[in-house]
Design a protein around this motif. Sequence first.
Motif, PDB file in Angstrom:
ATOM      1  N   ALA A 109       0.791  -1.301   0.058  1.00  0.00           N
ATOM      2  CA  ALA A 109       0.054   0.040   0.086  1.00  0.00           C
ATOM      3  C   ALA A 109       0.841   1.409   0.195  1.00  0.00           C
ATOM      4  CB  ALA A 109      -0.969   0.034   1.227  1.00  0.00           C
ATOM      5  N   SER A 110       0.369   2.431  -0.684  1.00  0.00           N
ATOM      6  CA  SER A 110       1.071   3.371  -0.590  1.00  0.00           C
ATOM      7  C   SER A 110       0.774   3.947   0.602  1.00  0.00           C
ATOM      8  CB  SER A 110       0.660   4.538  -1.704  1.00  0.00           C
ATOM      9  OG  SER A 110      -0.660   4.756  -1.533  1.00  0.00           O
ATOM     10  N   ASP A 112      -0.282   7.134   1.009  1.00  0.00           N
ATOM     11  CA  ASP A 112      -1.386   7.829   1.004  1.00  0.00           C
ATOM     12  C   ASP A 112      -2.724   6.913   1.168  1.00  0.00           C
ATOM     13  OD1 ASP A 112      -3.188  10.200  -0.254  1.00  0.00           O
ATOM     14  OD2 ASP A 112      -4.063   8.208  -1.228  1.00  0.00           O
ATOM     15  N   GLU A 113      -2.709   5.654   0.952  1.00  0.00           N
ATOM     16  CA  GLU A 113      -3.586   4.406   1.006  1.00  0.00           C
ATOM     17  C   GLU A 113      -3.451   3.951   2.656  1.00  0.00           C
ATOM     18  OE1 GLU A 113      -6.634   1.811   1.028  1.00  0.00           O
ATOM     19  OE2 GLU A 113      -6.241   3.550   0.048  1.00  0.00           O
ATOM     20  N   ARG A 116      -5.381   6.808   4.464  1.00  0.00           N
ATOM     21  CA  ARG A 116      -6.928   6.687   4.244  1.00  0.00           C
ATOM     22  C   ARG A 116      -7.456   5.301   4.973  1.00  0.00           C
ATOM     23  NH1 ARG A 116      -9.013   9.204  -0.318  1.00  0.00           N
ATOM     24  NH2 ARG A 116      -7.326  10.429  -1.529  1.00  0.00           N
ATOM     25  N   GLN A 117      -6.638   4.409   5.209  1.00  0.00           N
ATOM     26  CA  GLN A 117      -7.180   3.234   5.816  1.00  0.00           C
ATOM     27  C   GLN A 117      -7.333   3.571   7.364  1.00  0.00           C
ATOM     28  OE1 GLN A 117      -4.134   0.009   5.243  1.00  0.00           O
ATOM     29  NE2 GLN A 117      -5.260  -0.765   3.410  1.00  0.00           N
TER      30      GLN A 117
END
Length: 291
Positions: A109-110, A112-113, A116-117
């Motif tokens: 996952a980046s 950024d992700e 978001r998680q």
Amino acid sequence: MKNPSEYYSQQYNARAAIPDHPYIFTRWAKDSAHVRRTTAALFDLAYGESSGERLDFFPTNRSGAPLLVFIHGGWWRSLDKSDFSFVAPGYVNAGYNVALTNYTLAPAASLDEIVRQQLRALAWLYRHAEQYDFDPERIVVAGHSAGGHLTAMMLAAVWPAWEKDLPSDLVKGGVTMSGLFELESVRHVDFVKADLKLTEQDVAPLSPAWMPQAHNAPFITAVGGLESDEFRRQSKLLSDNWSANHRADIALPGINHMTICDAFATPGNPLFEATLALLADVEKSAVKRRD
């Protein structure tokens, strides 16, 4: 600076600076396994669709008590919530619920992700407060290292822009331990470049120290006395830029980048007691708002 990669790689390499770090990791794993065997908890609750979007919930025996959410570190690319179960009992015994969140590790996952998680995790907890018998108006977030970064991102989040049903003050307080709050320096760290793949364009939207705090939630910073100049600079940057709501920086002489987690988990330690005081104040504030 002639060679920023060399400087930042040395400054942020906490494992190299702590020769007994394998022992510390082993002790954490052993202590956490004992907690999971002997403490009432709900494990691997799904807050999202991916396998990394899971959390553990340790309930206290006090109905409607506040919730302390802990986000683990590991440079966004290692470790697991199960390695940190040992942080829960002290707070549970003091009358507070505890949730430990996971996230998909980089490079799967980046960054950024991953942020978001964590937004999804906090939103899920807020919406499930009645089911798990905690007060949604008294959520405090704490995090270590990369988890400190994610904690600050939760304090900077504009929650109604994420989901319209969420309150702007979803997070009522924060505790950041040895956090990373501007990522321009992190972009030059050799040992995480391949996994994080940070670009110049990524830095600003992922650096909470360069953002306004979205709500006036009080927060605490802490850095171990044995940590590098860069980890101390990072915390000072956040506390200076968010000075209006910075409650305290907790002095921890003799503590390193890893044993700060032990300090956070240990009743009587200044960091543990400061966290308890923050939770108590958040609880009092919620009562005043209702009155």
